[in-house]
Design an enzyme around this catalytic site. Structure first.
Site, mmCIF file in Angstrom:
data_model
loop_
_atom_site.group_PDB
_atom_site.id
_atom_site.type_symbol
_atom_site.label_atom_id
_atom_site.label_comp_id
_atom_site.label_asym_id
_atom_site.label_seq_id
_atom_site.Cartn_x
_atom_site.Cartn_y
_atom_site.Cartn_z
ATOM 1 N N TYR A 296 24.485 10.785 19.359
ATOM 2 C CA TYR A 296 25.113 9.165 19.523
ATOM 3 C C TYR A 296 25.227 9.131 20.466
ATOM 4 O O TYR A 296 25.343 8.199 20.885
ATOM 5 C CB TYR A 296 26.258 10.279 18.675
ATOM 6 N N GLU B 265 26.296 -5.029 26.019
ATOM 7 C CA GLU B 265 26.749 -5.991 26.626
ATOM 8 C C GLU B 265 25.668 -5.248 27.998
ATOM 9 O O GLU B 265 24.995 -5.956 28.753
ATOM 10 C CB GLU B 265 27.821 -5.447 27.529
ATOM 11 N N CYS C 1 31.798 -1.271 29.448
ATOM 12 C CA CYS C 1 31.496 -2.533 29.028
ATOM 13 C C CYS C 1 32.049 -3.389 29.974
ATOM 14 O O CYS C 1 31.134 -4.621 30.478
ATOM 15 C CB CYS C 1 31.324 -3.312 27.759
#
Ligand code: THU
Length: 134
Positions: A49, A56, A90
């Site tokens: 994960y 982005e 981001c």
């Protein structure tokens, strides 16, 4: 097509290509650079994960690979009814290549839901200037 419409349509198209089998939350991002070119990215998840990457990050990578390095405007499109504002990491990634007044448009499939400036989403940010005047 007006440039924001083109950006929106690009984000929507790339969102459909996201690889998000774990969260089932597809995100598409489109960046317009000052020259008018558009670069896109989608989130890419991984069975391990933490290795997954945000839309982005993909769009910024495409922009740099394409030889451009300034974000004039950006659209982030997520799923569901809740605003898909860029995650904290981001916001910092966008900050590296944008200005405080750069528009960040948050979209859903039906259109732009809300627009922010980078400074609204990441006030008092840390950036390249912090490292340049030492
Ligand atoms: N995601 C993005 O691509 N951008 C964001 O700004 C927020 C979250 C992705 C990461 C993960 O693949 C999925 O959305 C759920 O968090």
């Amino acid at each position: 097509m007006a440039s924001l419409d083109a950006l929106f349509e690009t984000a929507k198209a790339i969102q459909a290509r996201a690889y998000a089998p774990y969260s089932r939350f597809k995100v598409g991002t489109a960046i317009r650079t000052p020259s008018g070119r558009i670069f896109a990215g989608c989130n890419v998840e991984n069975a391990a994960y933490p290795v997954g990457s945000c839309a982005e990050a993909g769009a910024i990578s495409a922009m740099l690979a394409g030889g451009e390095s300034r974000i004039a405007e950006i659209v982030v499109m997520g799923e569901g009814d809740v605003l898909c504002t860029p995650c904290g990491g981001c916001r910092q990634r966008i900050r590296e290549f944008a200005s405080p007044d750069t528009p960040i448009h948050v979209a859903g499939p039906e259109g732009i839901r809300r627009s922010f400036t980078l400074d609204e989403l990441l006030p008092f940010s840390f950036g390249p200037d912090n490292l340049s005047d030492r």
